[in-house]
Motif scaffolding. Structure first.
Motif, PDB file in Angstrom:
ATOM      1  N   PHE A   4      33.454 -46.234  65.236  1.00  0.00           N
ATOM      2  CA  PHE A   4      33.646 -47.047  65.114  1.00  0.00           C
ATOM      3  C   PHE A   4      31.794 -48.154  65.573  1.00  0.00           C
ATOM      4  O   PHE A   4      32.034 -49.080  65.084  1.00  0.00           O
ATOM      5  CB  PHE A   4      34.338 -48.163  66.985  1.00  0.00           C
ATOM      6  N   LEU A   5      31.318 -47.536  66.921  1.00  0.00           N
ATOM      7  CA  LEU A   5      29.691 -48.019  67.360  1.00  0.00           C
ATOM      8  C   LEU A   5      29.216 -47.748  65.602  1.00  0.00           C
ATOM      9  O   LEU A   5      28.311 -48.265  65.389  1.00  0.00           O
ATOM     10  CB  LEU A   5      29.181 -47.121  68.549  1.00  0.00           C
ATOM     11  N   GLY A   6      28.881 -46.640  64.952  1.00  0.00           N
ATOM     12  CA  GLY A   6      28.406 -46.494  64.046  1.00  0.00           C
ATOM     13  C   GLY A   6      28.930 -47.295  62.970  1.00  0.00           C
ATOM     14  O   GLY A   6      27.735 -48.132  61.856  1.00  0.00           O
ATOM     15  N   VAL A  11      27.594 -51.956  60.308  1.00  0.00           N
ATOM     16  CA  VAL A  11      27.339 -53.807  59.121  1.00  0.00           C
ATOM     17  C   VAL A  11      26.427 -54.141  59.826  1.00  0.00           C
ATOM     18  O   VAL A  11      25.514 -55.620  59.356  1.00  0.00           O
ATOM     19  CB  VAL A  11      28.293 -54.367  59.834  1.00  0.00           C
ATOM     20  N   GLN A  12      25.299 -54.398  61.367  1.00  0.00           N
ATOM     21  CA  GLN A  12      25.065 -54.926  61.322  1.00  0.00           C
ATOM     22  C   GLN A  12      23.489 -54.799  60.557  1.00  0.00           C
ATOM     23  O   GLN A  12      22.510 -56.179  61.049  1.00  0.00           O
ATOM     24  CB  GLN A  12      24.656 -54.763  63.508  1.00  0.00           C
ATOM     25  N   SER A  13      22.997 -53.931  60.425  1.00  0.00           N
ATOM     26  CA  SER A  13      21.795 -53.640  59.831  1.00  0.00           C
ATOM     27  C   SER A  13      21.363 -53.773  58.403  1.00  0.00           C
ATOM     28  O   SER A  13      20.740 -54.480  58.073  1.00  0.00           O
ATOM     29  CB  SER A  13      21.880 -51.737  60.109  1.00  0.00           C
ATOM     30  N   LEU A  14      23.540 -53.640  57.536  1.00  0.00           N
ATOM     31  CA  LEU A  14      23.068 -54.696  56.483  1.00  0.00           C
ATOM     32  C   LEU A  14      22.771 -56.325  56.588  1.00  0.00           C
ATOM     33  O   LEU A  14      22.601 -56.258  55.520  1.00  0.00           O
ATOM     34  CB  LEU A  14      24.884 -54.370  55.990  1.00  0.00           C
ATOM     35  N   ALA A  15      23.719 -56.569  57.527  1.00  0.00           N
ATOM     36  CA  ALA A  15      23.350 -58.341  57.374  1.00  0.00           C
ATOM     37  C   ALA A  15      22.027 -58.304  57.914  1.00  0.00           C
ATOM     38  O   ALA A  15      21.299 -59.891  57.570  1.00  0.00           O
ATOM     39  CB  ALA A  15      24.675 -59.032  58.840  1.00  0.00           C
ATOM     40  N   GLY A  16      21.192 -57.347  58.699  1.00  0.00           N
ATOM     41  CA  GLY A  16      19.695 -57.911  58.753  1.00  0.00           C
ATOM     42  C   GLY A  16      19.166 -57.621  57.566  1.00  0.00           C
ATOM     43  O   GLY A  16      18.122 -58.812  57.272  1.00  0.00           O
ATOM     44  N   PHE A  17      19.327 -57.211  56.854  1.00  0.00           N
ATOM     45  CA  PHE A  17      18.948 -56.801  55.407  1.00  0.00           C
ATOM     46  C   PHE A  17      19.093 -58.462  54.340  1.00  0.00           C
ATOM     47  O   PHE A  17      18.301 -58.584  53.905  1.00  0.00           O
ATOM     48  CB  PHE A  17      19.629 -55.347  54.553  1.00  0.00           C
ATOM     49  N   PHE A  64      27.672 -41.507  62.562  1.00  0.00           N
ATOM     50  CA  PHE A  64      28.270 -41.550  62.391  1.00  0.00           C
ATOM     51  C   PHE A  64      27.901 -39.926  61.853  1.00  0.00           C
ATOM     52  O   PHE A  64      29.769 -39.157  61.805  1.00  0.00           O
ATOM     53  CB  PHE A  64      27.743 -41.814  60.158  1.00  0.00           C
ATOM     54  N   ILE A  65      26.863 -39.249  62.243  1.00  0.00           N
ATOM     55  CA  ILE A  65      26.772 -37.747  62.410  1.00  0.00           C
ATOM     56  C   ILE A  65      27.453 -37.078  63.453  1.00  0.00           C
ATOM     57  O   ILE A  65      28.471 -36.128  63.733  1.00  0.00           O
ATOM     58  CB  ILE A  65      25.229 -37.329  61.983  1.00  0.00           C
ATOM     59  N   ASN A  66      27.281 -37.577  64.736  1.00  0.00           N
ATOM     60  CA  ASN A  66      27.492 -36.852  65.623  1.00  0.00           C
ATOM     61  C   ASN A  66      29.324 -37.902  65.742  1.00  0.00           C
ATOM     62  O   ASN A  66      30.415 -36.552  65.882  1.00  0.00           O
ATOM     63  CB  ASN A  66      27.246 -38.460  66.973  1.00  0.00           C
ATOM     64  N   ALA A  67      30.626 -38.291  64.920  1.00  0.00           N
ATOM     65  CA  ALA A  67      31.397 -38.800  65.071  1.00  0.00           C
ATOM     66  C   ALA A  67      31.518 -37.622  64.257  1.00  0.00           C
ATOM     67  O   ALA A  67      33.083 -36.748  64.322  1.00  0.00           O
ATOM     68  CB  ALA A  67      31.709 -40.308  63.799  1.00  0.00           C
ATOM     69  N   TYR A  68      31.234 -37.322  62.987  1.00  0.00           N
ATOM     70  CA  TYR A  68      31.567 -35.944  61.904  1.00  0.00           C
ATOM     71  C   TYR A  68      32.416 -35.462  62.366  1.00  0.00           C
ATOM     72  O   TYR A  68      32.608 -34.493  62.139  1.00  0.00           O
ATOM     73  CB  TYR A  68      31.308 -36.067  60.807  1.00  0.00           C
ATOM     74  N   PHE A  69      31.229 -34.597  63.126  1.00  0.00           N
ATOM     75  CA  PHE A  69      31.276 -33.245  64.421  1.00  0.00           C
ATOM     76  C   PHE A  69      32.314 -32.800  65.500  1.00  0.00           C
ATOM     77  O   PHE A  69      32.253 -32.158  65.963  1.00  0.00           O
ATOM     78  CB  PHE A  69      29.650 -32.708  64.950  1.00  0.00           C
TER      79      PHE A  69
END
Length: 123
Positions: A4-6, A11-17, A64-69
């Protein structure tokens, strides 16, 4: 929680770009502050926004990596309330100190040349 946080940070990063040159904000006061900083800092303001978006994207990918593991581990995320309280207070203090220093630099600058190298950008 990590997923969820990822997604939220992604989304916040994409909006920034996407809105890199926009100084608009949902909160009217922050909108005025962003316009003032954009006008005063000029090109350094854009560089700062780009770096902020890159860092947000990096933190998102770490989550995302943390969620995957931890997806099939069956572990429950247990956080003590006292730890969360101290973490929240620490983050608020550090954020406020950063904003005060940033405001002093923006208000104390006489020209956009004074912003060269702020936050390690433009060196």
């Amino acid at each position: 929680m990590f997923l969820f946080l990822g997604v939220l940070l992604f989304v916040q990063s994409l909006a920034g770009f996407i809105r890199r040159d926009s100084a608009s904000s949902i909160i009217p006061t922050l909108d005025q502050i962003a316009k003032y900083e954009k006008e005063k800092m000029s090109n350094e303001w854009r560089k700062q926004r780009t770096v902020r978006s890159i860092w947000t994207l990096l933190v998102s990918s770490i989550l995302f990596i943390n969620a995957y593991f931890h997806f099939d581990s069956g572990e429950k995320l247990n956080l003590e309330p006292m730890f969360l309280f101290l973490l929240t207070i620490g983050i608020l203090v550090i954020t406020n100190i950063h904003l005060v220093i940033h405001s002093m630099k923006v208000d104390g600058a006489q020209s956009p040349v004074d912003f060269k190298g702020i936050h390690g950008i433009g060196k």
